[in-house]
Structures are given as C-alpha cells and as structure tokens.
Motif scaffolding. Structure first.
Motif, PDB file in Angstrom:
ATOM      1  N   SER A 145     -21.656 -10.129 -29.417  1.00  0.00           N
ATOM      2  CA  SER A 145     -21.195 -10.071 -28.282  1.00  0.00           C
ATOM      3  C   SER A 145     -20.549 -11.549 -27.699  1.00  0.00           C
ATOM      4  O   SER A 145     -19.671 -11.468 -26.887  1.00  0.00           O
ATOM      5  N   CYS A 174      -9.332 -11.702 -29.412  1.00  0.00           N
ATOM      6  CA  CYS A 174      -9.440 -10.891 -28.175  1.00  0.00           C
ATOM      7  C   CYS A 174      -8.192 -10.766 -27.353  1.00  0.00           C
ATOM      8  O   CYS A 174      -7.583 -11.736 -26.757  1.00  0.00           O
ATOM      9  N   LYS A 188     -11.117  -3.965 -32.435  1.00  0.00           N
ATOM     10  CA  LYS A 188     -10.324  -3.025 -32.588  1.00  0.00           C
ATOM     11  C   LYS A 188      -9.287  -3.367 -33.931  1.00  0.00           C
ATOM     12  O   LYS A 188      -9.136  -4.610 -34.151  1.00  0.00           O
ATOM     13  N   ASP A 211      -9.173  -6.292 -22.710  1.00  0.00           N
ATOM     14  CA  ASP A 211      -9.338  -5.037 -23.496  1.00  0.00           C
ATOM     15  C   ASP A 211     -10.340  -5.518 -24.777  1.00  0.00           C
ATOM     16  O   ASP A 211     -10.675  -6.798 -24.583  1.00  0.00           O
ATOM     17  N   ARG A 212     -11.049  -4.533 -25.379  1.00  0.00           N
ATOM     18  CA  ARG A 212     -11.944  -4.682 -26.471  1.00  0.00           C
ATOM     19  C   ARG A 212     -11.383  -5.613 -27.722  1.00  0.00           C
ATOM     20  O   ARG A 212     -10.227  -5.344 -28.038  1.00  0.00           O
ATOM     21  N   CYS A 213     -12.283  -6.587 -28.041  1.00  0.00           N
ATOM     22  CA  CYS A 213     -11.723  -7.337 -29.084  1.00  0.00           C
ATOM     23  C   CYS A 213     -11.947  -6.271 -30.538  1.00  0.00           C
ATOM     24  O   CYS A 213     -10.957  -6.405 -31.224  1.00  0.00           O
TER      25      CYS A 213
END
Length: 422
Positions: A139, A71, A79, A75-77
């Motif tokens: 999550s 991560c 990707k 930012d979002r992980c």
C-alpha cells in the motif's frame, strides 16, 4: 449453525477480494511490509532516479516476480496499463519505460526491491507502487519529483608544464546506467576563437548490494605550451540530445621564461638606460649581472603586469672596453640569458663604468648645456641679422658719429650730418 455462517462469510469475503483483482492477506499477516528510503526522491532531467526499498513477506512465500507501477491521477495503481517494470514479462511495461527501468538486485530472496529509472523525463514525476508476485501490492507509495538539470560535470586538471604531456578528465554528473551522454571539449583562446576538440569517452561501473554507480567521463590528452596558459577549456555534457550542462576551467601552464622584444639599452649623455621585459609562469625574477656592479647602489625599477615583468636600470658610463649588458630571467622551470642591444644616441659610444653613480646629474648637465647652446645660437642669429640690416638702413643721428669712426669709407651724406651738428 454458527460454523456454517462463519464459513459463508469467509467465502463471501474471499470472493469479493478476488473480484477486485487483489487477494488480501489475513489480518494476522503483518510480515507484509515495505520501507522506502527516502520516501520522496528528487531527480534531475537527463539523469536517473534510484528508488531504494526493502520488503518483508510471510515465510511460506517464495518471491519470484517483481512488478512496479506508476500511479495515475485519481485511479488505482495496480492495473496492467500502469506497469513500468515486470521482471517475468518485460514487454508488459509501458512503452515510455521500456529499457529504462531495472532492479538493482535481481535475487528477490534478498528482500531488496530497489529499482533505478534512467534517462529521467519530465513526465516521470509522480507516485510509484511495488507488487510482489502477482497477488499482493504494497500500500505504501514512493514519490518522484523531476527538476531541471543543474549538476555540473567535474573537470580534473593536473599540474601543467610546458612540453610535458598531460590529460584532462571530465566526469559527467549522475550515477546513471542509461543512455551514455555526449561529451565534447572546446577551448577559447584570445578573442572569440573557439575550437572543438575530439574526446575519448570511457565508462566506469561500480556495483554494490543496493546501488549501481555508473560514471561517464571523457579524457583529453595534449602537450601544453606557453600559448595554453590562461586558456579557457569547457567540457559540455548532453543527455538525451536535449539536456545540456557544462563546466569551464582556466589552464595554468608552468613554462620557462622568455625575454620579449622591446628589451634593450639606450646610451645618451653619459647615461645608459636598460630595459628587460620577460614573461613566464611562475613569475620570473630579472637579474642584471653587470661587471663588478654594486646592486645595492644601483637598484632596478620593476613593474609587473600579468605574467610579465619589466625591469629598468640606469647607469653612468665610462671607457671600459669589452663590457656587455646581459639580462637574466629565471623561475623554477629554468633560466634564460640574453645580451641586450645598445643604441647610441649622440657622442662617442662608451661602455659601462664600474659603479652606478647618480644618473640624475648627467641629465641635469645635459639640460643646462642644451640651454646655453640654444641661447648662443639665438644671439649669433640676432647679431647677424642686425649687421645685415645695417648695410641698407640709414643710421640714426645720435649713432652716426660712433658708427662712422669705425668705417674706412664714409659717404658724403654722413659728413653732411656731422657738419650740421651745432
């Protein structure tokens, strides 16, 4: 009407989740769970980190692909640019993580998502997430903290005996299956002399369902001698050519006693003093097998310095022929014997008597004798000097009468002195 509205809302939610790149399970899909044990991991530079985890999924899902993400900050992980491991397409992983990350269990039907990250670096610190298939990202996150390398190698030293080959073993820290470390041996003798030794590195691997244990170790085989005793041996382990750690041990070599130079006897003034210096490990015991010697009456004096023993004994001497002085040194390894050389100082050489006697009295007598001799020499020297001076110096008036009585020839001046006496 209500049926159409409900259907429209459902399609709207489905399209929105699809646009976000992630298909959310229905509200009743509680089987999607993941457990990390522990949730926070501390890893040392150069070693490895093992993320131990298990997961569940709906019964109608057959897991075939596992993806791990690191991560980024804020930012979002999940990707593509954050992928560190992809079981189906490994080339999608970030360049820094390629060949360093692997699953501990490749069969995902066993619901084991544990992964190992080898050759830990400082920038590996952060949070990680797991995705099953290409549709659902769990999550929960697991955190890795990276610290300095502090674990030391383990050096195994067997019992060492002089002349018997032995093997030292140095085991590198960690349970990593990544790049093998470089293991070197050095030893330090007296002073600052350091010698690097050739090593023989071996890899031993043990696996189970949740962990992969990889041990790197090096063996050093040599034949120890007395010179190796108290020598310091160091095993140094280097990871990734920049992270170093070492361990030093001191060798303890068991060896046969040896009688050192400086051992011997001095025979002087009816007393013989013998000294025997011996070295060995374990510390040797010195014995004096002197003919018919009563050891209770003649106890030696012993001092210890490190692995050396100094034994001193004093004895009176007599006229017994064919008597020798022998020093015997023994420990658990064996026994050594040596006949000591006798140095004669003054007088006729004598052999040891049957008993010990008092060694102090002869020295006292010798001291008194020496004092008398010195006094006699002083007296004779003084008397000779006076006589010599008497031939050249005129006698005093009060001594002339007595001196002249002893002379066979008297000068005229001496008679004149007598004539002037009232």
């Amino acid at each position: 009407m209500w049926v159409l509205i409900s259907a429209a809302l459902f399609l709207s939610l489905t399209e929105r989740d699809t646009c976000n790149g992630q298909q959310q399970p229905p509200a009743t899909a509680s089987p999607w769970t993941i457990t990390f044990s522990p949730a926070e991991i501390t890893a040392e530079k150069g070693l490895c980190a093992v993320i131990s985890c298990t997961f569940t999924h709906p019964d109608n899902i057959k897991p075939t692909t596992a993806i791990w993400f690191k991560c980024p900050t804020n930012d979002r992980c999940d990707k593509d640019k954050n992928i560190i491991f992809h079981s189906e397409t490994p080339h999608e992983a970030q360049e820094d993580f390629k060949q360093r990350v692997s699953l501990l269990e490749t069969d995902l039907t066993k619901k084991n998502c544990s992964v190992i990250i080898n050759d830990i670096r400082e920038n590996d610190a952060g949070e990680y997430q797991f995705r099953l298939l290409s549709s659902y990202t769990y999550s929960k996150k697991v955190k890795i903290t990276v610290t300095a390398l502090t674990q030391k190698p383990s050096v195994l030293t067997p019992p060492l005996t002089e002349g018997e080959p032995a093997t030292l073993t140095c085991t590198a820290p960690g349970i990593c299956s990544g790049t093998p470390p470089n293991i070197t041996w050095t030893w330090r003798g007296t002073g600052d002399n350091i010698t690097e030794l050739r090593d023989n590195t071996t890899i031993q691997i043990r696996e189970d369902l949740t962990h992969v244990t990889t041990t790197h170790f090096s063996t050093l085989t040599f034949t120890p001698s007395a010179e190796h005793h108290n020598m310091m041996v160091t095993c140094q382990v280097t990871f990734q050519k920049k992270y170093q750690i070492e361990e030093t041990v001191t060798l303890n070599v068991t060896y046969l006693p040896v009688i050192l130079p400086g051992s011997g006897c001095v025979d002087q003034a009816e007393v013989m003093t013998c000294v025997c210096v011996s070295q060995g490990v374990p510390l040797p015991v010195i014995e004096w097998p002197l003919l018919e010697l009563n050891t209770e009456r003649c106890s030696p004096t012993t001092s210890v310095l490190g692995s050396s023993v100094n034994s001193t004994i004093s004895l009176t001497v007599g006229n017994h022929n064919n008597t020798t002085v022998e020093c015997v040194s023994r420990n658990v390894v064996g026994v050594v014997r040596e006949k000591l050389q006798v140095t004669q100082k003054g007088g006729k050489q004598r052999d040891l008597s049957e008993g010990c006697g008092n060694a102090v009295l002869p020295w006292t007598i010798a001291g008194v004798s020496l004092s008398v001799t010195v006094a006699l020499l002083i007296y004779l020297s003084t008397n000779a000097y006076i006589r010599k001076q008497g031939k050249n110096v005129k006698p005093k008036e009060e001594e002339s009468t007595y001196i002249s009585l002893d002379k066979k020839y008297t000068s005229q001046e001496e008679y004149e002195v007598i004539a002037r006496r009232p």
